[in-house]
Design an enzyme around this catalytic site. Structure first.
Site, PDB file in Angstrom:
ATOM      1  N   GLU A  95       0.821  -1.221   0.000  1.00 32.48           N
ATOM      2  CA  GLU A  95       0.000   0.000   0.000  1.00 32.48           C
ATOM      3  C   GLU A  95       0.852   1.267   0.000  1.00 32.48           C
ATOM      4  O   GLU A  95       0.444   2.294  -0.529  1.00 32.48           O
ATOM      5  CB  GLU A  95      -0.943   0.018   1.202  1.00 32.48           C
ATOM      6  N   MET A 107      23.704   9.966   3.285  1.00 36.24           N
ATOM      7  CA  MET A 107      23.621  11.175   4.104  1.00 36.24           C
ATOM      8  C   MET A 107      23.917  10.846   5.565  1.00 36.24           C
ATOM      9  O   MET A 107      24.571  11.623   6.263  1.00 36.24           O
ATOM     10  CB  MET A 107      22.240  11.818   3.957  1.00 36.24           C
ATOM     11  N   LYS A 148     -17.503  -1.691   6.418  1.00 41.73           N
ATOM     12  CA  LYS A 148     -17.903  -2.652   5.383  1.00 41.73           C
ATOM     13  C   LYS A 148     -19.421  -2.674   5.192  1.00 41.73           C
ATOM     14  O   LYS A 148     -19.907  -2.791   4.063  1.00 41.73           O
ATOM     15  CB  LYS A 148     -17.395  -4.045   5.767  1.00 41.73           C
ATOM     16  N   PHE A 153     -11.101  -8.553  13.670  1.00 42.59           N
ATOM     17  CA  PHE A 153     -10.040  -8.929  12.732  1.00 42.59           C
ATOM     18  C   PHE A 153      -9.782  -7.784  11.746  1.00 42.59           C
ATOM     19  O   PHE A 153     -10.705  -7.254  11.145  1.00 42.59           O
ATOM     20  CB  PHE A 153     -10.458 -10.196  11.964  1.00 42.59           C
ATOM     21  N   GLN A 154      -8.530  -7.412  11.634  1.00 38.35           N
ATOM     22  CA  GLN A 154      -8.086  -6.319  10.758  1.00 38.35           C
ATOM     23  C   GLN A 154      -8.744  -4.979  11.088  1.00 38.35           C
ATOM     24  O   GLN A 154      -9.011  -4.180  10.198  1.00 38.35           O
ATOM     25  CB  GLN A 154      -8.280  -6.683   9.280  1.00 38.35           C
TER      26      GLN A 154
END
Lengths: 171, 572
Positions: free
Chosen positions: B64, B485, B176, B126-127
């Site tokens: 993502e 750097m 959802k 869940f999630q």
């Protein structure tokens, strides 16, 4: 310096979270914050008491508050003629004769006893923060078992005189 | 769970699910590219996408983070909001770096995250993640849908907030059950944001103050930031500077807002800016900041920042004015409107010939410099060659670090919106996926991702994206075998204790080939011009492993905590 800021906000979920989150992220020191409904449905009012080091920080604070999408209006009312009130509930140890003594102390403050038990009583006081603090100081020697304050809620008076200097503590 | 419907309706025959309504809203918002990754909580949306004939493309990354950085690249070059869709929980948290990056660099993004069903929100389902809690500090705005009938309005508001005023990321969290619920009536989609009214037109009195200050200044200088680019005000800036013949410096993100090759351009200011630009700010008596936020990498120690100057600041975000640097003339305005108002004032300016000559002399005397080491490949020289081979026309994207600073120093950006870099957050792994988004947003342009060997390894799985969508992105890995750097700071400020900054890399050529992309390795300067001409003439993507000299440092430099006049590594 202590400042009293009011913010009118849209009553959407997460607004308080966004405001307090922004303040803590930007290292502003919140002394108290109180939120509740206003005269308009869907609009809430927040009163914040903050401790800022200088006017540049103060300006940042009001600008950052105003930058929040759900914030409609921000005012620093510290230097205005205003009414500011807070409520405190104080549970004090007290039984028998002590009760009368406590009653004598609280009555000039127009505070009231709202609950009594065998060995304690609960006092409710409303007013300017310094008055509330003064009463708490007087009650402390009796033994404060529990104390809870609401934080200040405030708004400007209907009429504003030409104010030259108003100390925060005189509110 | 059926969503409640409470708004005003226009009756229609059609029943739509939340997912379908979302897609319709995206079409209405004229979205042409959606960067997304499917998952449990967005399954209904993906299913609706499969069934719909929506006219936009869906771009699938491998992580993502790739989607959100690509959306940032897309937003940077097109000026339109980058649109991202991810699932709940890990899908949403994988977006966090990109959202924070977009917030810091004011990039318009509209991000849709799936959320578990309303009935289990708050149960550690869940999630499930508290996306609102996680993204509140790093978004311009965020909200969670409570009822389906709000969806069209919320989506419209999200696009409006993301792309107007000071741009920024907006997150919309969609449970959802909202995407599966259906609605038979069309609902109100009017934007209703009474608390959001960005000021775009400047206050005339402040403009007069500014022109007065300009008329009285002996040593004026303009600092152009990314706000000029967001406001589409490059032409007006050029007119303003031409009219008054003012010296200009830019911020890192403001590169390209004023032509890099224009003689009045002193180059970038700040930590790795040019000596002339930093001294111009140090010595000026009027600093006109247009759309820059006085980042600490620009200002150095604040007590030495423009110590003798009157500061004017034009910014669309009032909260930026006076945040870091005390401002004498605040102008809350869109850069274009502000510049147009300035152009409408006719002021007779002294010519400041001596001041300009002084700055030109500094530019000549203390230019950017580096030493070439025989036939080995100097990174700075590589950037100069990229500039030459692309005629300065390419879109350049970078991560953060040495390669970024060399690209900023040695690639002269003449045109706006050709420079895509992670400035504020300084995100490793940004440059490569951003290049993918930039290429999707500007399909006909040459897009070159200049990345480090460290940063590339953070998002290199997105090679799949350029393969899948046949994108001709050119990836130049400035490979010095270290986190350059970090290594440079360890060398200069930590007595050469190279703690965990020397890194290994895979064989990038073989890696590219394993993705079906061609890979090239160069380690000699002599091979570079031919290679660049080849790859730029070719329409295929390519990964070039540029083995540059290892111990090179970025100079000049303002050491951390010092003033801009205390640069080290200035050419003597």
């Amino acid at each position: 310096m202590k400042r009293i800021i009011t913010a009118t906000v849209q009553n959407r979920s997460g607004v308080l979270n966004r405001v307090t989150g922004m303040l803590s992220k930007r290292q502003f020191n919140i002394e108290s914050i109180s939120v509740g409904g206003s005269e308009t449905e869907g609009i809430s009012k927040m009163t914040l008491v903050v401790d800022v080091s200088d006017f540049q920080k103060l300006e940042q604070l009001t600008k950052q508050l105003h930058r929040q999408i759900d914030v409609l209006k921000v005012s620093d009312i510290t230097d205005k003629a205003m009414v500011a009130r807070e409520l405190a509930l104080i549970k004090v140890v007290g039984s028998g004769q002590m009760r009368a003594e406590i009653q004598g102390i609280i009555s000039p403050f127009r505070a009231s006893v709202i609950d009594v038990s065998k060995d304690s009583l609960i006092i409710q006081v409303t007013g300017k923060p310094d008055k509330v603090d003064a009463l708490i100081a007087l009650l402390r020697p009796y033994g404060i078992k529990e104390l809870s304050k609401t934080g200040i809620t405030a708004f400007p008076r209907g009429q504003q005189q030409n104010v030259t200097e108003i100390n925060y503590l005189s509110i | 769970m059926k969503a409640e419907v409470e708004c005003e309706f226009v009756k229609s025959e059609k029943t739509m699910t939340g997912a379908e309504l979302l897609i319709e809203s995206l079409v209405e918002a004229e979205v042409d590219t959606l960067f997304g990754y499917p998952g449990g909580a967005v399954l209904p949306i993906y299913d609706a996408l499969y069934r719909s004939n929506a006219p936009f493309k869906h771009i699938l990354p491998r992580h993502e983070q790739g989607a959100v950085h690509a959306a940032e690249g897309y937003a940077r070059v097109t000026g339109k909001p980058g649109v991202v869709l991810a699932t709940s929980g890990p899908g949403a948290t994988n977006l966090v770096t990109g959202i924070a990056d977009a917030m810091m660099d004011s990039l318009p993004l509209v991000i849709f995250t799936g959320q578990v069903g309303s009935n289990v929100i708050g149960t550690d389902a869940f999630q499930e993640t508290d996306v609102m809690g996680v993204t509140t500090p790093i978004t311009k705005y965020n909200c969670q849908l409570k009822q389906l009938s709000d969806l069209p309005r919320v989506v419209k508001e999200a696009f409006h907030i993301a792309s107007t005023g000071r741009p920024g990321p907006v997150v919309v969290d969609i449970p959802k059950n909202i995407s599966t619920a259906s609605l038979s009536e069309k609902c109100n989609s009017e934007v209703c944001l009474p608390g959001y009214q960005p000021t775009t037109k400047p206050n005339p009195l402040q403009i007069i103050k500014l022109t007065d200050a300009l008329a009285n200044a002996k040593r004026p200088v303009v600092l152009a930031g990314a706000g000029v680019l967001f406001g589409g005000a490059s032409t007006e800036l050029k007119q303003f500077v031409d009219q008054y013949q003012l010296p200009v410096t830019t911020t890192l993100l403001g590169l390209g807002s004023f032509p890099g090759t224009n003689p009045l351009n002193l180059g970038m200011a700040g930590m790795h800016g040019t000596y002339a630009a930093n001294m111009a700010i140090y010595e000026c008596d009027l600093l006109i900041n247009i759309g820059a936020r006085f980042d600490d990498r620009l200002t150095g120690s604040l007590e030495h920042f423009a110590p003798n100057a009157k500061v004017a600041h034009i910014d669309i975000d009032p909260a930026e004015i006076g945040k870091n640097v005390l401002t004498d003339i605040p102008v809350v305005s869109d850069a274009k409107e502000g510049l147009l108002a300035l152009l409408n004032q006719s002021v007779n300016l002294p010519q400041h010939e001596e001041w300009k000559q002084h700055l030109q002399d500094m530019k000549q005397e203390f230019p950017l410099w580096y030493e070439r080491s025989g036939d080995l490949l100097s990174p700075q020289w590589l950037i100069e060659e990229v500039y030459r081979a692309s005629n300065g026309e390419a879109i350049i994207t970078t991560d953060v670090g040495q390669h970024q600073m060399w690209a900023a120093q040695y690639y002269l950006f003449d045109k706006p919106n050709k420079w895509v870099t992670s400035g504020g957050l300084g995100t490793m792994g940004f440059g490569f996926p951003a290049a993918i988004g930039a290429q999707l947003g500007a399909p006909d342009e040459l897009v070159v991702a200049i990345v480090g060997d460290g940063g590339f390894q953070m998002t290199m799985q997105e090679l799949s994206m350029i393969k899948d969508y046949q994108l001709p992105v050119k990836i130049l890995i400035v490979n010095n075998g270290s986190l350059g750097m970090v290594r440079q700071w360890q060398e200069k400020f930590y007595d050469e204790r190279y703690s965990e900054s020397i890194i290994s890399s895979p064989d990038f050529v073989k890696l590219a080939e394993s993705y079906g992309i061609s890979g090239v390795r160069v380690d000699k300067e002599a091979d570079v011009p031919g290679m660049l001409n080849d790859i730029f003439a070719n329409d295929d993507p390519v990964v070039v492993d540029c083995r540059v000299t290892k111990m090179e440092c970025v100079f000049p430099m303002v050491p951390s905590g010092k003033g801009n006049h205390e640069m080290i590594g200035v050419k003597k």
